[in-house]
Design a protein around this motif. Sequence first.
Motif, short mmCIF file in Angstrom:
data_model
loop_
_atom_site.label_atom_id
_atom_site.label_comp_id
_atom_site.label_asym_id
_atom_site.label_seq_id
_atom_site.Cartn_x
_atom_site.Cartn_y
_atom_site.Cartn_z
N LEU A 83 0.81 -1.21 0.00
CA LEU A 83 0.00 0.00 0.00
C LEU A 83 0.85 1.27 0.00
CD1 LEU A 83 -2.88 -1.06 2.41
CD2 LEU A 83 -2.74 -1.24 -0.08
N ILE A 84 2.11 1.13 -0.40
CA ILE A 84 3.00 2.26 -0.63
C ILE A 84 3.52 2.13 -2.06
CG2 ILE A 84 5.15 3.40 0.06
CD1 ILE A 84 4.74 2.26 2.86
N PRO A 85 3.46 3.20 -2.88
CA PRO A 85 3.88 3.08 -4.28
C PRO A 85 5.29 2.56 -4.43
CG PRO A 85 2.79 5.18 -3.89
CD PRO A 85 2.99 4.56 -2.55
N ASP A 86 5.51 1.70 -5.44
CA ASP A 86 6.83 1.16 -5.72
C ASP A 86 7.69 2.18 -6.46
OD1 ASP A 86 5.96 -1.20 -4.64
OD2 ASP A 86 5.57 -2.19 -6.55
N LEU A 87 8.99 2.09 -6.26
CA LEU A 87 9.93 2.88 -7.03
C LEU A 87 10.42 2.04 -8.20
CD1 LEU A 87 11.76 5.50 -7.20
CD2 LEU A 87 13.52 4.10 -6.11
N PHE A 88 10.34 2.61 -9.43
CA PHE A 88 10.79 1.90 -10.62
C PHE A 88 12.17 2.37 -11.09
CE2 PHE A 88 6.04 1.49 -11.78
CZ PHE A 88 5.93 0.34 -11.02
N ALA A 89 12.45 3.67 -10.95
CA ALA A 89 13.74 4.19 -11.44
C ALA A 89 14.03 5.53 -10.80
CB ALA A 89 13.70 4.33 -12.96
N PHE A 90 15.31 5.88 -10.76
CA PHE A 90 15.77 7.17 -10.26
C PHE A 90 17.01 7.51 -11.07
CE2 PHE A 90 18.28 9.81 -7.26
CZ PHE A 90 17.34 10.83 -7.04
N PHE A 91 16.96 8.62 -11.85
CA PHE A 91 18.06 8.88 -12.78
C PHE A 91 18.24 10.37 -13.03
CE2 PHE A 91 14.18 8.11 -15.19
CZ PHE A 91 14.13 9.17 -16.07
N GLU A 92 19.40 10.70 -13.59
CA GLU A 92 19.74 12.07 -13.98
C GLU A 92 19.80 12.13 -15.50
OE1 GLU A 92 23.73 14.90 -13.89
OE2 GLU A 92 23.39 13.49 -12.24
N LEU A 93 19.32 13.23 -16.08
CA LEU A 93 19.32 13.39 -17.53
C LEU A 93 19.98 14.73 -17.88
CD1 LEU A 93 18.36 12.47 -20.35
CD2 LEU A 93 16.24 13.71 -19.93
N THR A 94 20.95 14.68 -18.78
CA THR A 94 21.59 15.90 -19.28
C THR A 94 21.07 16.19 -20.67
OG1 THR A 94 23.59 15.44 -18.00
CG2 THR A 94 23.79 17.01 -19.79
N ALA A 95 20.54 17.40 -20.89
CA ALA A 95 19.96 17.77 -22.17
C ALA A 95 20.54 19.10 -22.64
CB ALA A 95 18.44 17.88 -22.05
N ALA A 129 -12.74 2.53 7.84
CA ALA A 129 -12.01 1.63 6.94
C ALA A 129 -10.68 2.24 6.51
CB ALA A 129 -12.87 1.30 5.72
N MET A 130 -10.73 3.52 6.16
CA MET A 130 -9.50 4.22 5.78
C MET A 130 -8.54 4.30 6.95
SD MET A 130 -7.83 7.34 6.17
CE MET A 130 -9.13 8.48 6.66
N LEU A 131 -9.08 4.62 8.13
CA LEU A 131 -8.25 4.76 9.33
C LEU A 131 -7.51 3.47 9.65
CD1 LEU A 131 -7.33 6.26 11.89
CD2 LEU A 131 -9.50 5.58 12.98
N LYS A 132 -8.21 2.35 9.62
CA LYS A 132 -7.59 1.07 9.93
C LYS A 132 -6.49 0.73 8.92
CE LYS A 132 -11.50 -1.03 12.39
NZ LYS A 132 -12.52 -2.11 12.38
N GLU A 133 -6.78 0.98 7.64
CA GLU A 133 -5.78 0.67 6.61
C GLU A 133 -4.52 1.52 6.82
OE1 GLU A 133 -5.85 -2.06 4.07
OE2 GLU A 133 -7.15 -0.88 2.74
N MET A 134 -4.72 2.82 7.10
CA MET A 134 -3.58 3.70 7.30
C MET A 134 -2.81 3.35 8.57
SD MET A 134 -3.11 5.71 4.79
CE MET A 134 -3.57 4.25 3.82
N LEU A 135 -3.50 2.92 9.61
CA LEU A 135 -2.81 2.51 10.84
C LEU A 135 -1.92 1.29 10.59
CD1 LEU A 135 -5.70 3.02 13.41
CD2 LEU A 135 -3.57 4.33 13.29
N ARG A 182 -9.13 2.13 -7.18
CA ARG A 182 -10.42 1.65 -7.71
C ARG A 182 -10.83 0.31 -7.12
NH1 ARG A 182 -12.28 4.63 -11.93
NH2 ARG A 182 -10.81 6.05 -12.93
N ASN A 183 -9.85 -0.45 -6.62
CA ASN A 183 -10.18 -1.74 -6.00
C ASN A 183 -10.60 -1.59 -4.53
OD1 ASN A 183 -7.83 -1.27 -4.54
ND2 ASN A 183 -6.60 -2.78 -5.65
N GLY A 184 -10.64 -0.33 -4.03
CA GLY A 184 -11.10 -0.09 -2.67
C GLY A 184 -10.00 0.02 -1.63
N ARG A 185 -8.78 -0.36 -1.96
CA ARG A 185 -7.68 -0.28 -1.00
C ARG A 185 -7.19 1.16 -0.88
NH1 ARG A 185 -5.17 -5.13 0.10
NH2 ARG A 185 -4.50 -4.01 1.98
N PHE A 186 -6.61 1.49 0.29
CA PHE A 186 -6.12 2.83 0.54
C PHE A 186 -4.59 2.83 0.52
CE2 PHE A 186 -10.30 2.70 2.44
CZ PHE A 186 -10.86 3.92 2.07
N TYR A 187 -4.02 3.81 -0.18
CA TYR A 187 -2.57 3.92 -0.32
C TYR A 187 -2.07 5.19 0.37
CZ TYR A 187 -2.36 0.20 -3.85
OH TYR A 187 -2.42 -1.00 -4.50
#
Length: 500
Positions: free
Chosen positions: A114-126, A167-173, A198-203
């Motif tokens: 219930l915490i977003p995943d990290l996919f990448a962390f990068f530096e870009l020179t343009a 419901a939100m409180l319990k999920e966050m706890l 949309r599936n009802g879970r709290f993040y």
Amino acid sequence: MDLYCTRPGCPRPVNAFADLDHQVTLKAVPQKYCTTCGMELILIGRYLPLRLLGQGGFGAAFLARDRYTPAMRQCVVKQFLPSGQLSPAQLVVAQQLFEREAEVLEQLGNTHPLIPDLFAFFELTASSPQAGKQDKFFYLVQEYIDGETMEEELVQKGTLSTDDVVAMLKEMLNVLTFVHENGSIHRDIKPSNIMRHRNGRFYLLDFGAVKQAAKGTATAKSTGIYSLGFAPPEQMSGGEVYPSSDLYALAITCLMLLTGKQPNDLFDSYSNTWKWRNDAPSVPDSLADVFDRMLLQTPSQRFQSAADVLVALKAASGTVRSQPSKRTPLPTPQPTPTPPTTLPQPVSPPQALQPTHKKATPQVAVQAAKPVRQRAAIAPFSTVELLGAAAFTGFEGGLLAIALLSLSGTVLIGAGFWVVLLAGLVFLQSRRIIERLDLLIVVGLTLPIILFLPPLHRAVALLGGSVLTTVIAIAVVTGLSAIAVTAFFRIIFNLLSNWL
């Protein structure tokens, strides 16, 4: 497919590429460039920004797709680019916040569902629009949560039912139990940082303000980063923060959802207490007592852990009844609480960075920088734009040729003026000084002027025919010729590029 330019201040960030509608091209094309500022659009050759989700003083967040996954997975690309008005010390703090969010998402998000995943962390020179310079940008890519924040739900419904809030409180706890047990404190709990999928879970979102702490103890002194109305007294004063500091902010979030009122409308500054029960009469006393204890001014008097609150909720569950959700909208909905503030100097904070779903990231208080209009020295054109520009140049060149040959005494003088004017048109298009609707306006102004030239009428009369038909026919032929020549050289250029 439309790609969104991530260069801050780009005047026309939306770029349409018809060839990217084909999956084969979309997967294989090495790079695309912004047709306005020349910025690389496919980040590190992988992430395709589609639209802006939100922006603030620290940068912006974009909805994107990962073309290296079979289903072109949706994700959120967050860009770090703080205001130019930050002092060197504030800039260091700002970048630390951004890097901290990436670190926490990698540590906690990739472990807790219930915490977003990290996919990448990068530096870009343009390449910079300023010749000879380069710009550095920092990005993190995280999981996209498809849903609405509790703040957005509150604006739509007016208030939420007791069952929904519990419901939100319990999920966050449960999430906070995991966060606290892993030595972290969130420090920015509020409705805009909690999202119902949309599936009802709290993040739980936005971990830029997370403070590392030894288990069971307080952190070092707070840096003064908090959101007004939700932060407990110890955090607002710049003192130590505790797990119970998160519980305080979570309780205020619940009261806001139950009553539909902003935190400052529920706090009695005269008695220095929260007075909210009259605004939520349907909340059972046993549940209200839990909230009141979470809201005590002294950290040691509150529940000391999220697990303790869960135990208290279980004891109170017998009296918590289901309440219908009120659908009346708020009289004056305010989607975003007062932005984060920094002590001790009261300066105007920037609008919070809005990552995946218009959520606010705590930040150093500083005036947000205004977008700067920038142009690249040479802006790449898509094939459609190139052929369209060729059609205009050819058509307008035909009209100018007719006018100059009619007015000039010799072919040589007319041809000289024609070359100069045509070169001017090409230059103005290359710099995007005239484009799109401007092209039609130029043609619309030129055509009537030419049609009323007396020498042209005399010349056409000798040949026999309509002036309008003759002029348009010549201009169309020159326009088609320009398209053919441009397409030919474009094909040659692409073949040579692939071969070399």
